[in-house]
Write a protein that holds these residues in place. Sequence first.
Motif, short mmCIF file in Angstrom:
data_model
loop_
_atom_site.label_atom_id
_atom_site.label_comp_id
_atom_site.label_asym_id
_atom_site.label_seq_id
_atom_site.Cartn_x
_atom_site.Cartn_y
_atom_site.Cartn_z
N GLY A 35 0.81 -1.21 0.00
CA GLY A 35 0.00 0.00 0.00
C GLY A 35 0.84 1.25 0.00
O GLY A 35 2.04 1.23 -0.29
N THR A 36 0.20 2.36 0.33
CA THR A 36 0.85 3.67 0.30
C THR A 36 1.01 4.20 1.71
O THR A 36 0.09 4.11 2.53
N TRP A 37 2.18 4.74 1.97
CA TRP A 37 2.57 5.25 3.29
C TRP A 37 3.10 6.66 3.10
O TRP A 37 3.67 6.99 2.05
N SER A 38 2.96 7.51 4.11
CA SER A 38 3.46 8.89 3.98
C SER A 38 4.18 9.33 5.25
O SER A 38 3.95 8.81 6.34
N GLY A 43 11.96 21.03 8.29
CA GLY A 43 13.23 21.58 7.81
C GLY A 43 13.27 23.08 7.98
O GLY A 43 12.25 23.72 8.24
N ASP A 44 14.45 23.65 7.81
CA ASP A 44 14.63 25.10 7.96
C ASP A 44 13.78 25.90 6.98
O ASP A 44 13.38 27.01 7.28
N ARG A 45 13.53 25.35 5.79
CA ARG A 45 12.78 26.07 4.76
C ARG A 45 11.32 25.61 4.69
O ARG A 45 10.60 26.02 3.80
N GLY A 46 10.92 24.71 5.57
CA GLY A 46 9.56 24.16 5.55
C GLY A 46 9.62 22.65 5.48
O GLY A 46 10.68 22.06 5.35
N ALA A 47 8.47 22.04 5.57
CA ALA A 47 8.39 20.58 5.61
C ALA A 47 8.62 19.97 4.22
O ALA A 47 8.23 20.53 3.20
N SER A 48 9.25 18.81 4.22
CA SER A 48 9.39 17.98 3.04
C SER A 48 8.51 16.76 3.24
O SER A 48 8.30 16.31 4.37
N THR A 49 7.98 16.23 2.15
CA THR A 49 7.10 15.07 2.26
C THR A 49 7.70 13.86 1.56
O THR A 49 8.51 13.99 0.64
N ARG A 50 7.31 12.69 2.03
CA ARG A 50 7.70 11.42 1.43
C ARG A 50 6.44 10.59 1.25
O ARG A 50 5.62 10.47 2.18
N THR A 67 8.25 8.99 -3.61
CA THR A 67 8.24 10.36 -4.11
C THR A 67 8.63 11.26 -2.95
O THR A 67 8.07 11.17 -1.86
N ALA A 68 9.63 12.10 -3.20
CA ALA A 68 10.13 13.05 -2.20
C ALA A 68 9.95 14.46 -2.76
O ALA A 68 10.35 14.73 -3.90
N GLU A 69 9.35 15.34 -1.96
CA GLU A 69 9.13 16.72 -2.38
C GLU A 69 9.41 17.65 -1.23
O GLU A 69 9.19 17.29 -0.07
N GLY A 70 9.87 18.85 -1.57
CA GLY A 70 10.11 19.82 -0.52
C GLY A 70 10.74 21.09 -1.03
O GLY A 70 11.03 21.23 -2.22
N PRO A 71 10.97 22.02 -0.11
CA PRO A 71 11.52 23.32 -0.47
C PRO A 71 13.03 23.32 -0.63
O PRO A 71 13.74 22.55 0.01
N LEU A 72 13.49 24.17 -1.52
CA LEU A 72 14.91 24.46 -1.70
C LEU A 72 15.13 25.95 -1.40
O LEU A 72 14.19 26.66 -1.05
N ALA A 73 16.33 26.41 -1.57
CA ALA A 73 16.65 27.82 -1.35
C ALA A 73 15.90 28.72 -2.34
O ALA A 73 15.53 28.27 -3.43
N LEU A 74 15.69 29.94 -1.96
CA LEU A 74 15.10 30.98 -2.81
C LEU A 74 13.70 30.64 -3.30
O LEU A 74 13.29 31.05 -4.38
N GLY A 75 12.96 29.86 -2.53
CA GLY A 75 11.57 29.56 -2.88
C GLY A 75 11.37 28.45 -3.89
O GLY A 75 10.24 28.11 -4.22
N THR A 77 11.50 24.48 -5.31
CA THR A 77 11.14 23.19 -4.71
C THR A 77 11.82 22.07 -5.49
O THR A 77 12.25 22.26 -6.62
N TYR A 78 11.88 20.89 -4.86
CA TYR A 78 12.38 19.70 -5.54
C TYR A 78 11.28 18.65 -5.60
O TYR A 78 10.35 18.64 -4.78
N HIS A 79 11.37 17.78 -6.59
CA HIS A 79 10.47 16.64 -6.76
C HIS A 79 11.33 15.49 -7.27
O HIS A 79 11.91 15.58 -8.35
N CYS A 80 11.42 14.44 -6.48
CA CYS A 80 12.23 13.29 -6.84
C CYS A 80 11.39 12.02 -6.75
O CYS A 80 10.60 11.87 -5.80
#
Length: 145
Positions: A35-38, A43-50, A67-75, A77-80
């Motif tokens: 199934g799916t888990w979260s 973090g210093d720039r806000g929460a990251s999700t998994r 799937t990993a998502e979250g904030p980076l510098a200068l506003g 975001t990343y999506h992996c």
Amino acid sequence: MNNKGGDTPTPGPSSSATGHTAGNDDGGVPGDYLGTWSASLPGDRGASTRKLTIRQGDVGDQALSLTAEGPLALGATYHCEFTAPLAARPADGEPVLIGPSTVSVGRPAASCSPGKATELTLLPDGTLRRTTTASGESLIYTRSD
């Protein structure tokens, strides 16, 4: 690890039943793990999700996607997105061993790096712990499906 989008179960740059039983003979993953888990990482720039999805499979099959998502510098975001194979068929009551992950999607690509082997353990409260076997770092996931 300093990789924000990395496939690491700990912060750093980087439920309901599924209807399956733990003795599922259709593959190597016990049914209670499927199934799916979260999870969320502060973090210093806000929460990251998994978001972790575990599918049935035999040894060598891509049984885990993340799937990993979250904030980076200068506003920004990343999506992996990552996939990883089942490394071994667990004995009854033993953790599920997952091999190293590969990056299938990375935006920006420099924010995402492959992850190391992990093990999955169901905890008595119904959560799932994902531990990096090399370092012992772990993250707790809750069922989201």
